[in-house]
Design an enzyme around this catalytic site. Sequence first.
Site, PDB file in Angstrom:
ATOM      1  N   ILE A 274      -6.925  -3.801  12.694  1.00  0.00           N
ATOM      2  CA  ILE A 274      -7.189  -2.475  13.270  1.00  0.00           C
ATOM      3  C   ILE A 274      -7.029  -1.350  12.251  1.00  0.00           C
ATOM      4  CG2 ILE A 274      -6.615  -3.148  15.635  1.00  0.00           C
ATOM      5  CD1 ILE A 274      -3.842  -2.005  15.232  1.00  0.00           C
ATOM      6  N   GLY A 275      -6.641  -1.681  11.030  1.00  0.00           N
ATOM      7  CA  GLY A 275      -6.511  -0.633  10.018  1.00  0.00           C
ATOM      8  C   GLY A 275      -6.157  -1.213   8.670  1.00  0.00           C
ATOM      9  N   GLU A 276      -6.345  -0.381   7.633  1.00  0.00           N
ATOM     10  CA  GLU A 276      -5.989  -0.793   6.284  1.00  0.00           C
ATOM     11  C   GLU A 276      -5.648   0.433   5.467  1.00  0.00           C
ATOM     12  OE1 GLU A 276      -7.612  -3.643   2.634  1.00  0.00           O
ATOM     13  OE2 GLU A 276      -8.937  -3.124   4.304  1.00  0.00           O
ATOM     14  N   GLY A 277      -4.618   0.297   4.654  1.00  0.00           N
ATOM     15  CA  GLY A 277      -4.199   1.402   3.813  1.00  0.00           C
ATOM     16  C   GLY A 277      -3.839   0.924   2.428  1.00  0.00           C
TER      17      GLY A 277
ATOM     18  N   GLY B 136      -1.204  -2.028   2.738  1.00  0.00           N
ATOM     19  CA  GLY B 136      -1.549  -3.304   3.353  1.00  0.00           C
ATOM     20  C   GLY B 136      -2.481  -3.124   4.533  1.00  0.00           C
TER      21      GLY B 136
ATOM     22  N   LYS C 139       2.030  -4.869  10.336  1.00  0.00           N
ATOM     23  CA  LYS C 139       1.562  -4.422   9.027  1.00  0.00           C
ATOM     24  C   LYS C 139       1.937  -5.494   8.017  1.00  0.00           C
ATOM     25  CE  LYS C 139       1.302  -0.249   7.431  1.00  0.00           C
ATOM     26  NZ  LYS C 139       1.563   1.120   6.936  1.00  0.00           N
TER      27      LYS C 139
ATOM     28  N   ASP D  80       5.778  10.277   2.601  1.00  0.00           N
ATOM     29  CA  ASP D  80       4.311  10.208   2.660  1.00  0.00           C
ATOM     30  C   ASP D  80       3.811  10.801   3.972  1.00  0.00           C
ATOM     31  OD1 ASP D  80       1.763   9.682   1.748  1.00  0.00           O
ATOM     32  OD2 ASP D  80       1.749   7.607   2.435  1.00  0.00           O
TER      33      ASP D  80
END
Length: 555
Positions: free
Chosen positions: A33-36, A39, A56, A151
């Site tokens: 559902i996501g990536e940064g 990870g 995560k 952050d």
Amino acid sequence: MTQPSGEPRAEPEPDDPWIGRTIAQKFTLSEQIGEGAMGRVYRAEHVSLGKPVAIKVLHRHLGGDPRIAKRFHREARAASRLSHPNSLQIIDFGEAGDGTLFIAMELLEGEDLQTLIDHDAPLSPRHIGEIMTQMLRALDEAHHAGIIHRDLKPENLVVIQTRGGGFRVKVCDFGIAKITESEGKSTAITKDGYVCGTPEYMAPEQARGDAIDPRADLYSAGVVLYHLLCAKVPFSAETALGIITKHLMEQPVPPRRVQPSWGIPRALERVALRALAKDPDERWPSAAEMGAAVESAVDALGDRADERLGHGSFAAAALEDDDDEEAREATTEEAIRAVVQPARGHTWLYALAGALALLAFGVWLWARPTAPASSADPVDRAESQPPTEPEPAAPTSAQEAAAPEREPAAERLAADEVGAEGGPAAEGGTAAEEGTAAESDEESDEESAPIARPRAMEAQRRPRPGPRDPTPAPPTTPDPFDDGRDRMSRGDLRGAIAAFERAARAQPRNAQVHRQLGRAYMRLGDTRRGADAYRRYLALAPDAPDRAIIERLIE
């Protein structure tokens, strides 16, 4: 599964080894559902509880360093102790079978703040204030627990709609950025390709690699507030290094000047700019105090706080900036900085050159020989006659008319001084022209007397002839447009309207007259006449820069 007819065939996604895998015998991953930068995030299910969670999985290279693994466990354990309703809840953390680090978190069904800004800006002050106060409450609890976020940015703030029509802000990734830093002094920009913090939101001390404290988070919170107020970050550039350099060296442009048509409240702007101070000691001392300042600024707006910026009363407030003294002073200061800034590295050279120039001018002025006065001048002529001779006849009208062209030396020196100080003589006028002005200005002559030579001083002290025309000048009638602006600045709205109406009758094609008339009526509360005047203004000035503001105001 086949593609619908007429649509391009989608490329199959590469196999993801984590899909369908169970981590730590507790969590089964179902979809990404996501990536940064750190990870990937997956939707998963807690095997025992049947509860949806988010997992995560950190990039493999982050888990390969034993120091990072140790720090990960320490920071994840600290973040898991946060229980504030505005903090993302950590459920579990550890290592997968191959040593990959993971964190299990509550699954949030909402959109991040960046998406909200992109779709809905400008927001209302009430909306902005609620987002900020919820975020700052979560920060305050974390700071008291010894955790610095490091952050903070819109992508790490998730806005969840509640059943009652409100919303809740969740701050994500507490302490995670710190996990990737080295055991000793933190890296300023990157470690193994990972950016420790996001350049657009990074405090100057964090960018330098200095030791940081909770006030670094407050700087980032100031960037978030700035972003909410004007839908732009204070500093941007083509590279991360360029952005960081601006955080270190430049002052942010106030939001009211970034979006002049939005009518951004000054109190909220001040909260953001204080948080963005380069020196941590000049920022808000705590998240709680910054949050209280935001609440106070929003409460002071009353019912207006529910209007969107750039609409309604805020659009009207933006129009007032044209006559706002504080805004003009700020613009002047910015212009001065723009001129002075390039020469700042050589300030002492310019100061020395200026001092030498002034000294040279003073020496020249003192040593300059005084030209002999014309024998046609009545005063000097009387002084030059022997005492036994009769006094000369009174000067004729022709002589009086010519007298200003033959002024005494003192007057000529005074005129030279005016020119040297930047008056008309400095702009190309002659000393004789300035002498005429000096004759009618006693105060100017008095100020210039100490610099003139003794003979010139004596001539200055002699009585001067009175005005040649004793008839008083007729009283002047103030220009109705200027009279209206003057009355408006004093709060005399009805008097201002009467003056602007006179100006409109005299100059029916003057767009600015109708604009000011519309402002006066609006401030008085007569929106119908105000809208009519504004419509005439827009008809006369189709390319008016404030057209969009006024159209929203009168729609």
